[in-house]
Design a protein around this motif. Structure first.
Motif, short mmCIF file in Angstrom:
data_model
loop_
_atom_site.label_atom_id
_atom_site.label_comp_id
_atom_site.label_asym_id
_atom_site.label_seq_id
_atom_site.Cartn_x
_atom_site.Cartn_y
_atom_site.Cartn_z
N SER A 282 0.84 -1.18 0.00
CA SER A 282 0.00 0.00 0.00
C SER A 282 0.89 1.25 0.00
O SER A 282 1.16 1.82 -1.05
CB SER A 282 -0.95 -0.02 1.19
OG SER A 282 -1.77 1.11 1.14
N ASN A 311 -8.43 1.14 -0.59
CA ASN A 311 -8.87 0.02 0.25
C ASN A 311 -9.62 -1.04 -0.54
O ASN A 311 -9.51 -2.22 -0.27
CB ASN A 311 -9.74 0.54 1.40
CG ASN A 311 -8.90 1.16 2.49
OD1 ASN A 311 -7.66 1.00 2.50
ND2 ASN A 311 -9.53 1.87 3.41
N GLU A 312 -10.40 -0.59 -1.55
CA GLU A 312 -11.15 -1.57 -2.34
C GLU A 312 -10.20 -2.55 -3.01
O GLU A 312 -10.51 -3.72 -3.21
CB GLU A 312 -12.00 -0.89 -3.42
CG GLU A 312 -13.05 0.08 -2.90
CD GLU A 312 -12.44 1.39 -2.43
OE1 GLU A 312 -11.71 2.00 -3.23
OE2 GLU A 312 -12.66 1.79 -1.26
N LYS A 314 -7.36 -3.53 -1.82
CA LYS A 314 -6.86 -4.49 -0.83
C LYS A 314 -7.78 -5.71 -0.78
O LYS A 314 -7.34 -6.84 -0.63
CB LYS A 314 -6.77 -3.83 0.55
CG LYS A 314 -5.73 -2.71 0.64
CD LYS A 314 -5.64 -2.10 2.04
CE LYS A 314 -4.59 -1.00 2.15
NZ LYS A 314 -4.90 0.24 1.42
N THR A 315 -9.06 -5.44 -0.94
CA THR A 315 -10.03 -6.53 -0.96
C THR A 315 -10.02 -7.25 -2.30
O THR A 315 -9.96 -8.47 -2.38
CB THR A 315 -11.44 -5.96 -0.68
OG1 THR A 315 -11.41 -5.26 0.56
CG2 THR A 315 -12.47 -7.07 -0.64
N PRO A 322 -13.34 -6.50 4.06
CA PRO A 322 -13.67 -5.11 4.43
C PRO A 322 -13.90 -4.95 5.93
O PRO A 322 -13.56 -3.92 6.51
CB PRO A 322 -14.96 -4.84 3.64
CG PRO A 322 -14.89 -5.77 2.47
CD PRO A 322 -14.17 -6.99 2.95
N ILE A 325 -10.65 -4.41 7.72
CA ILE A 325 -10.18 -3.03 7.56
C ILE A 325 -10.97 -2.11 8.47
O ILE A 325 -10.43 -1.23 9.13
CB ILE A 325 -10.28 -2.59 6.08
CG1 ILE A 325 -9.40 -3.49 5.20
CG2 ILE A 325 -9.91 -1.11 5.92
CD1 ILE A 325 -9.45 -3.18 3.71
N ALA A 330 -6.95 0.43 7.89
CA ALA A 330 -6.13 -0.09 6.80
C ALA A 330 -4.66 -0.18 7.22
O ALA A 330 -3.92 -1.03 6.76
CB ALA A 330 -6.27 0.79 5.56
N VAL A 335 -4.04 -6.02 8.95
CA VAL A 335 -4.14 -5.87 7.49
C VAL A 335 -2.80 -6.21 6.83
O VAL A 335 -2.76 -6.84 5.78
CB VAL A 335 -4.63 -4.45 7.11
CG1 VAL A 335 -4.45 -4.19 5.62
CG2 VAL A 335 -6.10 -4.29 7.50
N THR A 356 1.75 -1.82 4.75
CA THR A 356 0.71 -0.79 4.85
C THR A 356 1.15 0.25 5.87
O THR A 356 1.71 -0.09 6.90
CB THR A 356 -0.67 -1.39 5.22
OG1 THR A 356 -1.63 -0.33 5.30
CG2 THR A 356 -0.63 -2.14 6.56
#
Lengths: 414, 414
Positions: A282, A311-312, A314-315, A322, A325, A330, A335, A356
């Motif tokens: 990240s 973040n989306e 990461k999923t 989610p 997070i 995050a 995470v 991250t």
């Protein structure tokens, strides 16, 4: 032997350009056991260049002038060095003839100016330039009972380096007192400079005959050791002894003793163990992957990964729930670990890395300040998660974080 | 006005370290309309430093000495400058008292050596150091009917810069002839240096009063323009005219006229148009993402993406059909476009970028040589694919490829 390097060119007196040839030449002279006492930069200016040449000739045994050998009005090195020496220039007719020939072969007429490159300091030898048109010059004389050597080299690095290796070095070597020089570089990761120096200074100060230079930056502290001795055996033995003591003190923070970078060492370890790596980053935004793939042949052990800035993503790419997070943020231990474990899994890799953090300058809170980074590594059975608070600006924080990530991979392979 | 910068410290005479303060100081002096005529580097050596100081004092109106002001035996600048001037040092008792006080506050006794930092050249003023313990010094006199100024500054950049801005600059400004200086930087992407220079030299050579410096590297050619005039209006007008002519010639290759980097410009454009970006990179291995995220606030327009180094990851993360890779090869126009379009789609971005190529040194074939790179960008409706053959080593090829990728995004936003 007192050596001096004079760099000639007005562009090196602007805020934008720096002489870098002198670093190469200093290394080369050091190899011969010769230290550099003075470096001077001067512009393409008749009086100023002559004054610099005069000063250098007065105080130094070896003077290397570089630059200012081209065909234009601005190229004044030949004139100024001759003037400072109090000798004349002679036009070398063989050189002129060769120039005419070269131009004729290309079916172009030679500009009159070009012949200036054939002006040779009386008493100097012409040194051929296999990569350019401006020849070098070698001037040698006895001065106050000692040999004095003036060397004129072209400015472009690839011309200068070739001329040095091919003609200057073989000629200079027998003229300087013989010395065997041994060197060693110890590189460490993730030590603070002050702590590294505090721990090692009592050791290397016991060896006054070994020159120890400590270089630090971006999560890396390097110890450059150098010594000269009458024989190579003695020099190597001395270096070996100090290097051994330093390694004992620094332990496994030392990742390389033969010059390799951390990314190269990580690559070597992965290849040796036949492991494949994948990363999910990240805050480093691709820097870990970029450093790993900067090594030629990295496709043998690096699969790739994801830059999960939003973040989306990461999923999407690393299956981080989610809710995880939401629960921890995050930027959290949880995470980081999920990134490492899931990217490993998804990419079918052996080792996964997750990073991250908050690189700043914005985005920090009291609880999670700028510089807070979590770095995780997992091999499917065991994992390691590190929390760090790096200081400094965005670039520095990202660089330290990438260094920590690479170092964790190295340690997992050890 | 002849200015000279003297950097003092043996570490700058090794192959590892270079004086960089002089770039800052040169920029600062240039702002005042003062050019730097000489730069010298000398080690922590009594005789050599004194000789350098003497030469500098003889030939220059402003001499800036930096480094060698600390408390150790190696710190010789004060002694040597005083010796070269032929004046004595006096120990400043106020400074000594302040030092004792500072140490006492920290409950430690002051090492005897430390008092050396209170030695002041007779006739010089003490310049306070708000970021360190070694004060600077300002020595001013009439010499041959002209003012001569010697300035002693500490070596650490953050101490030197602060002292310069706070105390030296305000004091120096009224002493140099007033001059209005206008500057402008034009940055271009993806032009070859030789072509850029051939096209622009006939233009900027018409303006001999404007100093034009052309800096090139890694897919970027920059034109730094600088001129001085009696009034700022005249200076600005001259710069404006040349900058305008250069922009007319170079067209939309110019991406910045106010100093921004290409990654900053791309970020500005994306934000302005409210577009989100995602990338899928193979041979650049994360470099495009790393450059984009090096800009603070990039999370506002950059989602992330995938580093699809292995072919399986091209399929896994960017849905590139294995058959497409089989049919055209991983390094192909088709795969670059699929990477761009699919990563855009998958990440729910507005713009997608795909990069695939052969960074070398291995992996090249006659048909697909090292340096061949395909870069694609897509906004869902239109797309652009570029085939390039970059020359040079792995690092250079990757850097040029990332530059091309960023430039394609910029052009798509224009």
């Amino acid at each position: 032997v007192i050596a001096e390097i004079v760099a000639i060119g007005s562009e090196m007196l602007t805020p934008f350009r720096q002489d870098t040839n002198s670093l190469y030449l200093t290394g080369q002279l050091n190899e011969l056991g010769v230290s550099v006492a003075f470096k001077t930069v001067v512009g393409d200016h008749l009086l100023q260049l002559t004054s610099v040449a005069r000063t250098a000739i007065e105080r130094s045994d070896i003077v290397i002038f570089m630059g200012g050998l081209g065909p234009t009005e601005d190229d004044l090195t030949r004139e100024c060095v001759a003037e400072a020496l109090g000798v004349e220039l002679r036009r070398d007719h063989d050189l002129v003839a060769a120039m005419y020939k070269r131009f004729a072969e290309r079916r172009i007429s030679m500009p009159e100016n070009n012949a200036r490159q054939a002006d040779v300091i009386r008493g100097a030898d012409v040194v051929p330039n296999s990569r350019g048109s401006a020849p070098g010059q070698w001037f040698q004389r006895e001065q106050n009972g000692r040999p004095q050597i003036l060397i004129l080299l072209p400015g472009p690095p690839h011309e200068l380096q070739r001329m040095w290796e091919k003609d200057i070095l073989p000629r200079l070597r027998p003229l300087v007192p013989p010395a065997a020089i041994a060197t060693r570089v110890l590189k460490t990761a993730m030590l603070a400079e002050s702590a590294a120096d505090a721990r090692t200074a009592p050791i290397y100060k016991k060896y006054p005959n070994i020159e120890t230079t400590v270089l630090a930056g971006q999560g890396q502290v390097e110890f450059h050791l150098k010594t000269t001795a009458p024989t190579m055996q003695e020099a190597e033995a001395a270096i070996e002894k100090l290097a051994g003591e330093l390694q004992d003190e620094l332990g496994d923070a030392v990742f390389s003793t033969s010059g390799e970078s951390l990314e190269e060492i990580v690559g070597l370890f992965l290849q040796m163990r036949d492991k494949k790596l994948a990363v999910a980053e990240s805050c480093t935004g691709g820097l870990v992957a970029e450093r790993i793939t900067s090594v030629a042949g990295s496709s043998r052990y690096f699969l790739g990964g994801a830059v999960v800035y939003a973040n989306e993503l990461k999923t999407l790419f690393a299956d981080v729930p989610p809710l995880l997070i939401e629960a921890h943020g995050a930027v959290s231990r949880e995470v980081a670990l999920a990134l490492a474990e899931n990217i490993r899994d998804i990419c079918n890799a052996d080792i996964g890395v997750g990073v991250t953090g908050i690189a700043g300058p914005g985005g920090g809170t009291e609880e999670k300040p700028v510089g807070l980074v979590y770095i995780a590594v997992s091999d499917g059975q065991k994992h390691e998660i590190v929390e760090r608070r790096f200081l400094g600006d965005r670039e520095r924080i990202r660089r330290w974080a990438s260094q920590q990530a690479l170092d964790l991979v190295r340690r997992m392979m050890m």
